[in-house]
Design a protein around this motif. Structure first.
Motif, short mmCIF file in Angstrom:
data_model
loop_
_atom_site.label_atom_id
_atom_site.label_comp_id
_atom_site.label_asym_id
_atom_site.label_seq_id
_atom_site.Cartn_x
_atom_site.Cartn_y
_atom_site.Cartn_z
N SER A 1 0.81 -1.14 0.38
CA SER A 1 0.31 0.14 0.18
C SER A 1 0.83 1.55 0.15
CB SER A 1 -1.37 0.06 1.20
OG SER A 1 -0.71 -0.16 2.07
N TYR B 1 -5.40 -5.14 -2.41
CA TYR B 1 -4.61 -5.20 -2.46
C TYR B 1 -3.61 -6.77 -2.21
CZ TYR B 1 -3.74 -0.10 -0.97
OH TYR B 1 -4.18 1.29 -0.66
N ARG C 1 -8.05 -1.87 2.11
CA ARG C 1 -8.15 -0.46 2.56
C ARG C 1 -9.44 -0.12 2.90
NH1 ARG C 1 -4.72 3.71 3.46
NH2 ARG C 1 -3.53 2.74 1.93
#
Length: 192
Positions: free
Chosen positions: A37, A178, A185
């Motif tokens: 990220s 991800y 997220r």
């Protein structure tokens, strides 16, 4: 009016630091998701108008970022930073050669945060700083929570939202998966 965004990496069971005597074990469970990220986190900090942190987080970040180079270091070092603490004996904060970018929030936290939100037009990122985020959420100051959930259950450790006084309704405003790490997220607006 500024918007306070709480940002954290935590496990599926809400733990942001490891169990007793292994509090700093994030490398073992969070690093794959943090690496995954990095670009999104960089953009978030590049767009931030201010960074707000608690004392413990400040000590860790101030001992690292002022001595780094690159885009992420530039975002962390040049963005105005504010440190909130309940310790009235603390009178100054430092950020390497970037001392003009950091200020100590002394006095009544609610008054200081209200003034900060009034003075800043854009986003105020609060990285980690669980105790501070809990106080801000309890006082109604948090506008958004950006949480990276890592695919692990630790079972013990410190929970990010451990001491919340009352119900807070949230509205999902964004997700990002991800793939390499399996982390996710989740972005929530705090419904006021």
């Amino acid at each position: 009016m500024g918007k306070i965004i709480a940002s954290v990496s935590c496990t599926l069971d809400g733990i942001f630091t490891g169990p007793q005597d292994d509090e700093n074990n994030m490398v073992s469970w969070a690093m794959p998701g943090i690496i995954d990220s990095t670009n999104d986190n960089l953009v978030m900090f590049q767009k931030a108008d201010a960074i707000l942190m608690g004392w413990v987080n400040y000590e860790g970040l101030a001992s690292y970022w002022p001595y780094q180079e690159g885009e992420f270091a530039e975002a962390m070092n040049k963005t105005p930073k504010y440190v909130a603490t309940r310790n009235r004996e603390l009178t100054e904060v430092k950020w390497g050669d970037f001392g003009d970018t950091i200020s100590l929030l002394a006095g009544d936290l609610n008054e200081r945060i209200a003034a900060l939100k009034s003075d800043i037009e854009g986003s105020i990122i609060v990285p980690g700083s669980a105790g501070l985020v809990q106080s801000l959420l309890n006082a109604g100051f948090v506008d958004e929570i950006s949480m990276i959930i890592h695919p692990v259950v630790l079972g013990s450790g410190k929970r990010y939202l451990e001491s919340i006084a009352a119900r807070n309704d949230l509205k999902l405003i964004g997700t990002q998966h991800y793939e390499t790490s399996g982390s996710m997220r989740l972005r929530y607006e705090v419904v006021k």
